[in-house]
Design an enzyme around this catalytic site. Structure first.
Site, short mmCIF file in Angstrom:
data_model
loop_
_atom_site.label_atom_id
_atom_site.label_comp_id
_atom_site.label_asym_id
_atom_site.label_seq_id
_atom_site.Cartn_x
_atom_site.Cartn_y
_atom_site.Cartn_z
N LYS A 53 0.84 -1.20 0.00
CA LYS A 53 0.00 0.00 0.00
C LYS A 53 0.87 1.25 0.00
O LYS A 53 0.64 2.18 -0.77
CB LYS A 53 -0.93 -0.01 1.22
CG LYS A 53 -2.08 -1.00 1.08
CD LYS A 53 -2.82 -1.24 2.39
CE LYS A 53 -3.84 -2.36 2.21
NZ LYS A 53 -4.48 -2.78 3.46
N GLN A 97 -4.38 -1.33 9.66
CA GLN A 97 -4.38 -2.69 9.10
C GLN A 97 -4.99 -3.67 10.11
O GLN A 97 -4.56 -3.73 11.27
CB GLN A 97 -2.93 -3.09 8.76
CG GLN A 97 -2.81 -4.42 8.07
CD GLN A 97 -3.43 -4.45 6.67
OE1 GLN A 97 -3.28 -3.53 5.89
NE2 GLN A 97 -4.14 -5.53 6.38
N ASP A 120 -10.96 3.39 4.27
CA ASP A 120 -11.41 2.00 4.19
C ASP A 120 -12.94 1.91 4.14
O ASP A 120 -13.49 0.87 3.81
CB ASP A 120 -10.93 1.22 5.43
CG ASP A 120 -9.75 0.31 5.12
OD1 ASP A 120 -9.58 -0.05 3.95
OD2 ASP A 120 -9.01 -0.03 6.06
#
Ligand code: NAD
Length: 304
Positions: A53, A97, A120
């Site tokens: 990422k 994460q 997200d």
């Protein structure tokens, strides 16, 4: 034989287009989109995801900020970091994460992220916006799946879509997105009585269960479009393999189109994370989001 939907190629075009828009944003508005990624602990798979990422954010000319916290970090310390990033004008998107260690409540963490920086799309405000048809940030994996579906099928109206899996990060938002596209949507899960019959009715099948090759070839309606979200690490004949939730070799003889694993949905997830970060940077600075970005990437894939 099914058309193979090349998510890797499409994601590369999308990232290139995002890179161009990032440059324009910097040159015309002096804004550089910033992505902050927080990793707690040393889970090997998470480390790879975080590294990918961050690398891809940098390749798209974004600022990338990485925070690595020890596995035993107290929840309060993580919440303090999130609050600092919430206030930081150089950070437009915050990603924590998952999974998190047991002393950290993932719900508290997700709720602590400022909704307009929640790239997200997991914050209840963004979840609610998606469920009610409002404007919010859409989770990256289902967004990537939808792009591949629209790229391949165009108008999805009236098609029967089966979403296999009901998780908050893939299954449920995927079903909401397909409903918004006027599909007739069924959600199947571990307690569904006749999974095979449900699959056989579907014009669009999105599999997100985390069970290697659960969906057999003969479960698929001839000509259906199959999106395989599953990422399963298995060992076969002494070899380590990455396989999806669909039995690819058999399904490709029946389906009209199918995404491979790897090289299908996975690359789209990261590209959509960058897209969400770009959009968040635009919104936070009162700049119109370049709405044609998807078409631009679309056209270049078709022309390649
Ligand atoms: P999850 O474990 O949170 O949810 C799995 C869902 O599948 C549950 O709703 C469960 O009811 C259902 N399920 C499990 N076994 C089943 C069975 N035998 N029959 C029917 N339904 C069953 O998983 P998740 O986070 O949604 O992820 C699903 C898969 O997608 C995993 O393999 C994960 O690694 C992968 N994934 C890939 C990406 C990507 O970028 N490609 C992103 C997220 C998740």
């Amino acid at each position: 034989m099914a058309t193979i939907i090349d998510g890797k190629a499409y994601a590369a075009r999308l990232r290139a287009e995002i890179g161009l828009q990032v440059r324009t944003l910097r040159e015309q508005h002096f804004v550089t989109p910033g992505l902050a990624v927080i990793l707690v602990g040393e889970d090997p798979a998470s480390q790879i995801y975080v590294r990918n990422k961050a690398n891809q954010a940098r390749e798209a000319q974004m600022s990338s900020f990485e925070y690595r916290l020890a596995y035993g970090v107290p929840e309060e310390q993580l919440l303090e970091l999130i609050e600092r990033l919430n206030q930081d004008p150089a950070v437009h998107g915050i990603l924590v994460q998952l999974p998190l260690p047991p002393q950290v409540d993932p719900e508290r963490v997700i709720n602590a992220i400022r909704p307009d920086k929640d790239i997200d799309g997991f914050h209840p405000l963004n979840v609610g916006a998606l469920a009610t048809g409002g404007k919010g940030i859409v989770p990256c994996t289902p967004l990537g799946c939808l792009m591949l579906l629209k790229h391949h099928l165009g108008d999805l109206s009236g098609l029967h879509a089966l979403v296999l899996g009901r998780s908050n990060i893939v299954g449920k938002p995927m079903a909401s997105l397909l409903l918004k596209e006027n599909c007739t949507v069924t959600i199947a899960h571990s307690r569904t009585r006749d999974l095979q019959a449900e699959c056989q009715r579907a014009d669009i099948l999105v599999a997100a269960v985390g069970q290697p090759r659960l969906v057999a070839g003969h479960w698929i309606k001839p000509g259906a479009t199959v999106i395989d979200v599953g990422i399963n690490r298995i060992e076969e004949a002494g070899k380590a393999l990455l396989v999806g939730d669909v039995d690819f070799d058999l399904a490709r003889d029946v389906a009209g189109a199918i995404t491979p694993v790897p090289g299908g949905v996975g690359p789209m997830t990261i590209a959509c994370l960058l897209l969400n970060t770009l959009e968040a940077a635009c919104r936070q600075n009162g700049i119109a989001f370049p709405g044609n970005i998807m078409q631009a990437a679309w056209g270049s894939v078709e022309g390649s």
